[in-house]
Design a protein around this motif. Structure first.
Motif, PDB file in Angstrom:
ATOM      1  N   GLY A   1       0.755  -1.206   0.127  1.00 50.46           N
ATOM      2  CA  GLY A   1       0.028   0.074   0.070  1.00 50.46           C
ATOM      3  C   GLY A   1       0.746   1.432  -0.030  1.00 50.46           C
ATOM      4  O   GLY A   1       0.601   2.415   0.556  1.00 50.46           O
TER       5      GLY A   1
ATOM      6  N   GLU B   1      -1.813  -4.236   2.810  1.00 46.20           N
ATOM      7  CA  GLU B   1      -0.588  -3.512   3.273  1.00 46.20           C
ATOM      8  C   GLU B   1      -0.292  -4.282   4.519  1.00 46.20           C
ATOM      9  O   GLU B   1      -1.172  -4.408   5.600  1.00 46.20           O
ATOM     10  CB  GLU B   1      -1.191  -2.251   3.300  1.00 46.20           C
ATOM     11  CG  GLU B   1      -0.136  -1.323   4.262  1.00 46.20           C
ATOM     12  CD  GLU B   1       1.391  -1.197   3.842  1.00 46.20           C
ATOM     13  OE1 GLU B   1       1.699  -1.166   2.599  1.00 46.20           O
ATOM     14  OE2 GLU B   1       2.226  -1.689   4.704  1.00 46.20           O
TER      15      GLU B   1
ATOM     16  N   ALA C   1       9.544  10.885   1.974  1.00 47.06           N
ATOM     17  CA  ALA C   1       9.908  11.677   0.868  1.00 47.06           C
ATOM     18  C   ALA C   1       9.041  13.132   1.174  1.00 47.06           C
ATOM     19  O   ALA C   1       8.186  13.211   1.905  1.00 47.06           O
ATOM     20  CB  ALA C   1       9.137  10.853  -0.267  1.00 47.06           C
TER      21      ALA C   1
ATOM     22  N   LEU D   1      16.765  10.757   9.412  1.00 47.11           N
ATOM     23  CA  LEU D   1      16.412  11.982   9.316  1.00 47.11           C
ATOM     24  C   LEU D   1      15.942  12.711  10.617  1.00 47.11           C
ATOM     25  O   LEU D   1      15.383  12.292  11.732  1.00 47.11           O
ATOM     26  CB  LEU D   1      15.300  12.298   8.501  1.00 47.11           C
ATOM     27  CG  LEU D   1      15.266  11.776   7.122  1.00 47.11           C
ATOM     28  CD1 LEU D   1      14.073  11.715   6.363  1.00 47.11           C
ATOM     29  CD2 LEU D   1      16.085  12.916   6.126  1.00 47.11           C
TER      30      LEU D   1
ATOM     31  N   ALA E   1       9.338   0.741  -6.605  1.00 44.03           N
ATOM     32  CA  ALA E   1      10.780   1.428  -6.287  1.00 44.03           C
ATOM     33  C   ALA E   1      11.731   0.520  -6.501  1.00 44.03           C
ATOM     34  O   ALA E   1      13.129   0.515  -6.659  1.00 44.03           O
ATOM     35  CB  ALA E   1      11.014   2.308  -4.832  1.00 44.03           C
TER      36      ALA E   1
ATOM     37  N   ILE F   1       9.121   9.404  -6.679  1.00 47.36           N
ATOM     38  CA  ILE F   1       7.446   9.032  -6.503  1.00 47.36           C
ATOM     39  C   ILE F   1       6.851   9.027  -8.019  1.00 47.36           C
ATOM     40  O   ILE F   1       6.014   8.108  -8.319  1.00 47.36           O
ATOM     41  CB  ILE F   1       6.777  10.027  -5.618  1.00 47.36           C
ATOM     42  CG1 ILE F   1       7.386   9.942  -4.059  1.00 47.36           C
ATOM     43  CG2 ILE F   1       5.293  10.057  -5.642  1.00 47.36           C
ATOM     44  CD1 ILE F   1       6.993  11.005  -3.223  1.00 47.36           C
TER      45      ILE F   1
END
Ligand SMILES: Cc1cc2nc3c(=O)[nH]c(=O)nc-3n(C[C@H](O)[C@H](O)[C@H](O)COP(=O)(O)OP(=O)(O)OC[C@H]3O[C@@H](n4cnc5c(N)ncnc54)[C@H](O)[C@@H]3O)c2cc1C
Length: 464
Positions: free
Chosen positions: A20, A45, A68, A311, A437, A444
């Motif tokens: 998902g 998912e 992203a 991050l 990906a 994306i």
């Protein structure tokens, strides 16, 4: 335990989308358009939320991305999907600010006129890198179908400095990878095509960078006001799919009538049957699911390695940030922080009441970094941020750490040929498509395109 069967409605076409993330959702949305309102489309998912590597959170009162953050607007698919699901008015573009390079404790302008750090003219980057184009032999750099690593290409044609100071930091922002192992064909497909026509790298770059005849170029990047999660939610709603969260697909089998999967928790598995399947998961689970179906396809996918990143996001009440979108750091600077985005400067829609900075850490091979606790990572990020900016930073009013373990696929030379061979082998198994990906591109926009192509292939087959 005998798995319970999920019964479908007789006579209705059923397609199961596994995964998902944005690829699976783009596929589900396209399937709905192609198969009509009566088709059953199920999205399985494994986690408890949709979106995969897209995740927007409320941070310091603003919708901030933990994964992203931007869509490539220079290609049509992601922007087109946003418009198609009713988010056309929410598409926003970044401010016209330049990124910087952090070199020797100073931020310097990232030179203009490049393609992923490869200059169209060595003179453009002379202030930063010792760039000299090597004499060429008049032959095209690549033959059709030939591939090589970005590192080998740039080193041989323009020298180490251009690679280490410009190209590697640029690619590290997207792939967190090793330029000596990244495939030119997979990560710069347009350049690879141009290299079949040119004997000089700079000529190939200039061919791609030539402005269109009819005026200025449209913005290259975009995002969604309110966060990219809105794209996830709106795509899922428009697909009118049956969304099954917490549903790990663990086995995949072809049957005389189509496909069946075993999914859900081990103690309480369920069986889902479908006419066709779109497999839109990362390479490792995709390979595992394909092993019993088509070992050759499984082998191609199991060879895709992944890099990890961490991050840090900081919100400051008052802080002195340069008028730039952020900066990139070459690995040779010996820093943990490889890039930073001054999010509230780059994205005006976030407002400037509080300054939000996103800092990214971790290159391929630095997975141990993700083991540090949040406080250590935040402290390192903040200290290094101050070093890059040349002044100590105030205490942030808010901070958070997000880890993306094994999140960024690394396409080594030959990746596209291996994926093509995997697809060819899967063509013998009616009604299965691979996407996402792991196979078709990290961005994306590439994922949306990949999901849509997979859906078209399945719809063509079911229509036939
Ligand atoms: C930190 C970070 C920053 C990024 N920044 C950008 C950016 O700014 N712009 C950009 O264009 N791209 C960016 N990317 C890349 C981009 O976000 C991803 O490549 C893209 O979102 C991947 O989409 P996907 O649907 O193919 O895969 P994923 O998003 O990985 O989705 C796959 C889904 O499959 C599920 N799944 C896995 N196994 C199973 C199973 N067995 N059964 C059921 N479900 C399963 C997973 O839980 C996941 O939700 C970034 C990536 C990261 C990690």
């Amino acid at each position: 335990m005998t798995p319970a069967r999920v019964t479908g409605t007789p006579g209705r076409t059923r397609v199961l989308v596994i995964g998902g993330g944005i690829t699976g959702l783009a596929a589900a949305h396209r399937l709905r358009g192609r198969l009509g309102p009566d088709a059953e489309i199920i999205v399985a998912e494994q986690s408890m939320r949709l979106g995969g590597k897209i995740c927007t959170v409320d941070f310091a009162g603003r919708p901030v991305e933990t994964g992203a953050e931007s869509l490539l607007a220079a290609r049509p698919e992601a922007i087109g999907l946003a418009r198609a699901v009713g988010l056309g008015d929410a598409i926003v573009h970044p401010a016209a600010l330049k990124p910087a390079l952090s070199l020797g404790g100073r931020l310097v302008d990232f030179p203009a006129g490049h393609m992923m750090g490869i200059p169209g003219d060595p003179a453009d980057v002379a202030a930063i890198a010792d760039a000299k184009e090597r004499p060429d032999n008049g032959l095209p750099i690549l033959e059709p179908g030939q591939d090589l690593s970005v590192g080998a290409l740039v080193r041989a044609r323009l020298g180490d400095d251009v690679l280490d100071r410009l190209v590697a930091p640029m690619l590290s922002g997207v792939y967190a990878g090793d330029v000596d192992r990244l495939s030119v064909r997979a990560v710069m497909p347009q350049l690879a095509d141009a290299l079949e026509r040119h004997s000089r790298l700079t000529e190939a770059v200039n061919e791609i960078k030539r402005p269109p005849a009819d005026g200025p170029r449209p913005p290259v990047f975009a995002t969604i006001d309110g966060g990219l999660d809105r794209l996830v939610t709106a795509t899922s709603a428009a697909a009118r799919a049956e969304i099954r969260l917490g549903m790990t697909v663990r086995e995949l089998r072809q049957t005389p009538y189509g496909w069946e999967v075993i999914a859900g928790p081990v103690p309480d598995p369920i069986k889902i049957t479908a006419d066709a399947v779109v497999l839109a998961v990362p390479a490792t689970p995709a390979a595992q699911l394909l092993r019993a179906v088509e070992p050759q396809a499984a082998a191609a996918l199991s060879g895709v390695a992944y890099a990890s990143v961490a991050l840090a996001a900081f919100a400051f009440e008052h802080v002195d940030l340069p008028e730039r979108s952020g900066f990139l750091t070459p690995a040779s600077e010996g820093k943990t922080v490889k890039a930073a985005t001054f999010a509230s400067k780059k994205w005006p829609h976030l407002g400037r009441r509080r300054q939000i900075v996103r800092v990214s850490m971790g290159r391929l091979g630095e997975e141990a970094l993700l083991q540090y606790d949040d406080a250590t990572l935040a402290k390192t990020a903040l200290r290094e941020l101050g070093e890059h900016l040349g002044h100590r930073l105030p205490e942030p009013v808010d901070q958070r750490i997000d880890r993306w373990g094994g999140a960024l696929p690394q396409y080594t030379p030959g990746h596209l040929a291996r994926v093509a061979a995997a697809r060819e082998a899967l063509a013998d198994h009616r009604g299965i498509a691979i996407a996402g990906a792991a196979v078709d591109g990290v961005g994306i926009a590439a994922c949306v395109a990949s999901g849509q192509h997979a859906a078209d292939d399945i719809a063509d087959l079911l229509d036939a």
